[in-house]
Scaffold this active site. Structure first.
Site, PDB file in Angstrom:
ATOM      1  N   GLN A 139      -0.604  -6.175  -8.203  1.00 50.22           N
ATOM      2  CA  GLN A 139      -1.946  -5.913  -8.736  1.00 50.22           C
ATOM      3  C   GLN A 139      -2.747  -7.219  -8.847  1.00 50.22           C
ATOM      4  O   GLN A 139      -2.260  -8.217  -9.372  1.00 50.22           O
ATOM      5  CB  GLN A 139      -1.827  -5.241 -10.119  1.00 50.22           C
ATOM      6  CG  GLN A 139      -3.150  -4.811 -10.736  1.00 50.22           C
ATOM      7  CD  GLN A 139      -3.832  -3.655 -10.010  1.00 50.22           C
ATOM      8  OE1 GLN A 139      -3.185  -2.859  -9.329  1.00 50.22           O
ATOM      9  NE2 GLN A 139      -5.137  -3.565 -10.130  1.00 50.22           N
TER      10      GLN A 139
ATOM     11  N   ASP B  14      -1.267  -1.667   0.352  1.00 46.60           N
ATOM     12  CA  ASP B  14      -2.616  -2.124  -0.008  1.00 46.60           C
ATOM     13  C   ASP B  14      -3.437  -2.480   1.236  1.00 46.60           C
ATOM     14  O   ASP B  14      -4.664  -2.599   1.158  1.00 46.60           O
ATOM     15  CB  ASP B  14      -2.506  -3.408  -0.847  1.00 46.60           C
ATOM     16  CG  ASP B  14      -2.805  -3.190  -2.320  1.00 46.60           C
ATOM     17  OD1 ASP B  14      -3.580  -2.276  -2.635  1.00 46.60           O
ATOM     18  OD2 ASP B  14      -2.258  -3.948  -3.137  1.00 46.60           O
TER      19      ASP B  14
ATOM     20  N   LYS C 113      -1.666   4.373 -11.590  1.00 42.32           N
ATOM     21  CA  LYS C 113      -0.938   4.413 -10.311  1.00 42.32           C
ATOM     22  C   LYS C 113       0.471   4.954 -10.530  1.00 42.32           C
ATOM     23  O   LYS C 113       0.951   5.785  -9.770  1.00 42.32           O
ATOM     24  CB  LYS C 113      -0.891   3.004  -9.690  1.00 42.32           C
ATOM     25  CG  LYS C 113      -2.219   2.585  -9.080  1.00 42.32           C
ATOM     26  CD  LYS C 113      -2.262   1.107  -8.699  1.00 42.32           C
ATOM     27  CE  LYS C 113      -3.676   0.741  -8.219  1.00 42.32           C
ATOM     28  NZ  LYS C 113      -3.865  -0.706  -8.004  1.00 42.32           N
TER      29      LYS C 113
HETATM   30  N1  GUN Z   1      -7.166  -4.870  -8.035  1.00 43.20           N
HETATM   31  C1  GUN Z   1      -8.298  -4.119  -7.911  1.00 43.20           C
HETATM   32  N2  GUN Z   1      -8.197  -3.277  -6.856  1.00 43.20           N
HETATM   33  C2  GUN Z   1      -6.975  -3.491  -6.312  1.00 43.20           C
HETATM   34  C3  GUN Z   1      -6.278  -2.923  -5.215  1.00 43.20           C
HETATM   35  O1  GUN Z   1      -6.767  -2.042  -4.500  1.00 43.20           O
HETATM   36  N3  GUN Z   1      -5.032  -3.408  -4.990  1.00 43.20           N
HETATM   37  C4  GUN Z   1      -4.478  -4.397  -5.742  1.00 43.20           C
HETATM   38  N4  GUN Z   1      -3.255  -4.824  -5.416  1.00 43.20           N
HETATM   39  N5  GUN Z   1      -5.091  -4.950  -6.759  1.00 43.20           N
HETATM   40  C5  GUN Z   1      -6.339  -4.496  -7.049  1.00 43.20           C
END
Ligand code: GUN
Length: 298
Positions: free
Chosen positions: A99, A122, A55
Site C-alpha cells: 500500500q 497493482d 481490500k
Molecule cells: N494507494 C492509493 N491507491 C493505491 C493503489 O491503487 N495501490 C497501492 N498499492 N497503493 C495505493
C-alpha cells in the site's frame, strides 16, 4: 435539476464481485485453487488503514486466501524487500500489493519493482506498464483504478471510442498515465493535462470523456464540462463541513458534482463511484493471476 445519469460504481462493483465469487468457487471446486492476495501496509496512515481494511474484507468476501502484513513505520528497506521476496516465492499467493504512500525513508521504486511481475496485481511493475503502454492491454496487469474507470466509460460509450476526445486531468503513474494508455488503446484521442497545463478549463471543455484525478476538491466546475460528456471523478478528498453547527468530515471529488451533473451525460459520484470499482478490479486481477499460475488462461 440534475440531468446526468449517476454512474453507480457501488452497484456495478457488487455485480462484478458476484461473478468473481462464482468463478472463485468454481476454481476451488474444479481445481482446488484459492486465489491468494497479500497486502502489505507500513505505518499508520489513516486513509491507507481504511483502504487496506476494505481490500481485505472484499478479498475474504470473494472467497480468497487473504493475508495482511502490517509493518511498523520505521521498518528497514531490507526487511520490506525480504518480505516481498518471500511472498514472490509463496505458491499460495497470487497477488502482492504494497500500500502506498510509503514512509519517506523507504525507496518506493525499488520496492514496487521487486514484486514479481506475475503477482503485480497493482500493475506498477515496469513489465506491466510496458505491456499496457505498448497496447498489450489483454496481457498486462492494468492498475485497478483506471481499469475500473474504463469499465464505467465502456458502459456509457461502448468499447470503441473512435472519434471521441478524452481529457485526463492528472499525470500520476497510478491513474493518469495508465488511464491515458487505456483510452488510447480504445481509439480515443487523448490529452493528458496537469498543473502546468495552460487554460485547463478550455482544454477540458473540448472533452467527450473527462477523467479527473488530481486530488483538488471541486476543482472541475460545471462550466468546464462539454454538454453530453461522460465524467469520471477519481478524486477522494476529505473536507470538513458544518452540519447542524457540528464540524464533520465529508468525502468529495475533484469535480463539482452538482454543477457538472447539470451538463454531463453521465457522471460518477464521490463516494460510491470509482472507489468501489477499484477494489473490485484488484480482486479481478488476483483471480486472473491465480488462473494464469495454474495455466487456466490462454
Ligand atoms: N494507494 C492509493 N491507491 C493505491 C493503489 O491503487 N495501490 C497501492 N498499492 N497503493 C495505493
Amino acid at each position: 435539476m440534475a440531468s446526468a445519469i449517476r454512474i453507480d460504481g457501488k452497484a456495478k462493483a457488487a455485480e462484478l464481485s458476484e461473478k468473481i465469487k462464482e468463478e472463485t468457487a468454481a476454481l476451488a471446486g474444479n481445481h482446488g485453487i484459492k486465489p491468494g492476495l497479500a497486502v502489505v501496509i507500513i505505518g499508520e496512515d489513516p486513509a491507507s488503514q481504511v483502504y487496506v481494511r476494505n481490500k481485505k474484507r472484499t478479498a475474504d468476501a470473494c472467497g480468497f486466501h487473504s493475508i495482511q502484513h502490517s509493518l511498523p513505520a520505521d521498518v528497514s528497506q531490507r526487511d520490506v524487500l525480504d518480505l516481498v521476496a518471500s511472498l514472490n516465492e509463496d505458491k499460495a499467493i497470487h497477488g502482492i500489493l504494497v500500500q502506498l504512500p510509503l514512509p519517506d525513508h523507504l525507496d518506493e521504486h525499488q520496492i514496487t519493482q521487486s514484486i514479481a511481475p506475475s503477482k503485480d496485481v497493482d500493475g506498477f511493475h515496469y513489465i506491466n506498464i510496458g505491456k499496457l503502454t505498448a497496447g498489450d492491454t489483454a496481457d498486462a496487469f492494468v492498475p485497478c483504478t483506471p481499469a475500473g474507470c474504463m469499465l464505467m466509460i465502456e458502459d456509457h460509450l461502448g468499447a470503441d471510442l473512435s472519434g471521441l476526445s478524452a481529457v485526463v486531468i492528472g499525470r500520476s503513474n497510478i491513474v493518469g498515465k495508465p488511464m491515458a494508455s487505456l483510452l488510447l488503446a480504445r481509439n480515443a484521442t487523448v490529452t493528458i493535462t496537469h498543473s502546468r497545463t495552460k487554460d485547463l478549463p478550455a482544454v477540458v471543455r473540448g472533452a467527450d470523456i473527462v477523467v479527473a484525478a488530481v486530488g483538488r476538491p471541486n476543482m472541475v466546475g460545471g462550466d468546464w464540462i462539454k454538454p453530453g460528456a461522460v465524467v469520471i471523478d477519481v478524486g477522494i478528498n476529505r473536507v470538513e463541513t458544518e452540519v447542524d453547527g457540528e464540524t464533520k468530515a465529508k468525502l468529495i471529488g475533484d469535480v463539482n458534482y452538482d454543477e457538472a451533473s447539470e451538463v454531463a451525460k453521465a457522471i460518477t459520484p464521490v463516494p460510491g463511484g470509482v472507489g468501489p470499482m477499484t477494489i473490485t478490479m484488484l480482486m479481478a486481477n488476483t483471480l486472473r493471476s491465480a488462473k494464469l499460475a495454474a495455466g487456466l488462461v490462454d
